[in-house]
Design an enzyme around this catalytic site. Structure first.
Site, PDB file in Angstrom:
ATOM      1  N   HIS A  81       0.834  -1.202   0.000  1.00  0.00           N
ATOM      2  CA  HIS A  81       0.000   0.000   0.000  1.00  0.00           C
ATOM      3  C   HIS A  81       0.875   1.260   0.000  1.00  0.00           C
ATOM      4  O   HIS A  81       0.808   2.103   0.886  1.00  0.00           O
ATOM      5  CB  HIS A  81      -0.943   0.016   1.210  1.00  0.00           C
ATOM      6  CG  HIS A  81      -2.143   0.890   0.992  1.00  0.00           C
ATOM      7  ND1 HIS A  81      -3.354   0.668   1.628  1.00  0.00           N
ATOM      8  CD2 HIS A  81      -2.341   1.990   0.209  1.00  0.00           C
ATOM      9  CE1 HIS A  81      -4.229   1.597   1.254  1.00  0.00           C
ATOM     10  NE2 HIS A  81      -3.627   2.412   0.406  1.00  0.00           N
ATOM     11  N   GLY A 108       1.077   3.351  -2.851  1.00  0.00           N
ATOM     12  CA  GLY A 108       0.727   4.197  -3.988  1.00  0.00           C
ATOM     13  C   GLY A 108       0.917   5.680  -3.698  1.00  0.00           C
ATOM     14  O   GLY A 108       1.366   6.439  -4.552  1.00  0.00           O
TER      15      GLY A 108
END
Length: 319
Positions: free
Chosen positions: A282, A284
């Site tokens: 996670h 991004g």
């Protein structure tokens, strides 16, 4: 909840020191809090709460019950599902705003990274490097592939911006509502079943809502063509993990995932070792692109707030 006594609320809580953000309105009072154990000021005097980024939900939600006069809660995330438990506690009229646009560049970059790394099988080459083995191989290219973007908001659009130089055969776009863009039509979700069998790469960029939770289930995956790549940079809950595992273990599909369900993914979870999967934790949003864009967003929102003008990215207003 009762209406706020806005005469008591004068403070702006920022997770970035105000001195590091150029152009903030001078007529507001700023305090710095990045989810530490001690509050920097009385929460009841907070008028604008900028939520600390990448901190546990229990810590960022902790002051909200005491922010009886808060007028704006501004996240630094595009998704706001972690904030929804706090909405009933907000005073009437308080606005919850997300950070639409803040993570477009970083998330779109990671999306292209995942696609290219998965298609060219970079993880296998890294493992060969670790073993000191020279093992050339013929792998897929993104060129000439058909790509489907499911969730064509600002991040979806930024992803297509970065796909353009890669000579894709086609880019199709799906969103909740149909519309036209300069690049072509955005089709409604009803068109998804017909488009899935044509796509070599399916990118999930939707928010997590009741409509999208579990959207990528057994039926969705069964419609994808053999050898297709599923890329999820949305939220883990958009994908049915059990259904995805079945497809990966059969070798029919591949996946590149920045988000998972559950998350964090337990060390013993079979998804870690499923064939054809690439997982990032996670990431991004967190990159060097974050801080300058976060500062600009906070500056712009606070200028509107100080001027009494409508804010951007309002998701909901408390009753």
């Amino acid at each position: 909840m009762a209406s706020a006594d806005t005469t008591r609320a004068t403070d702006v809580w920022l997770p970035i020191p105000a001195a590091e953000i150029d152009g903030l309105p001078e007529d507001l009072s700023y305090v710095h809090w990045d989810a530490g154990p001690e509050y920097p000021a009385d929460p009841a005097r907070c008028a604008f709460y900028a939520v600390p980024y990448m901190k546990p939900a229990d810590r960022i939600l902790r002051p909200l019950p005491e922010m009886a006069n808060v007028r704006v809660v501004q996240t630094l995330t595009a998704g706001i599902e972690h904030m929804l438990p706090a909405v009933p506690q907000l005073p009437a009229g308080a606005q919850l705003c997300n950070a639409r646009g803040l993570h477009d560049a970083s998330t779109a970059e990671l999306t292209l990274t995942l696609i290219l790394a998965a298609l060219r099988d970079i993880p296998a080459f890294v493992r060969s490097q670790d073993a000191g083995e020279w093992r050339p191989a013929f792998r897929d290219s993104l060129a000439d592939k058909s790509v489907l973007i499911v969730g064509y908001g600002s991040i979806g659009s930024a992803i297509e911006d970065r796909l353009t130089p890669f000579e894709c055969a086609r880019v199709a776009r799906i969103a909740r509502t149909a519309r036209d863009t300069v690049r072509g039509p955005v089709l409604p979700l009803a068109e998804l079943p017909a488009l899935l069998p044509e796509a070599d790469v399916v990118i999930m960029a939707t928010p997590l809502t009741e409509d999208t939770r579990g959207l990528v289930g057994a039926d969705f995956l069964a419609r994808m063509k053999d050898g297709a790549l599923l890329v999820n940079i949305a939220r883990g809950g958009v994908v049915d993990t059990k259904a995805l595992l079945a497809e990966l273990e059969s070798g029919r599909l591949r996946a590149a995932l920045d988000v998972t369900d559950p998350e964090p993914l337990p060390a013993t979870h079979p998804l870690w070792h499923a064939p054809g999967v690439l997982i990032t934790p996670h990431v991004g949003g967190p990159s060097t692109a974050f801080l300058p864009r976060a500062k600009r967003l906070l500056r712009d929102q606070l200028r509107l707030f100080a001027a009494g003008e409508p804010l951007r990215n309002i998701i909901t207003t408390a009753d």
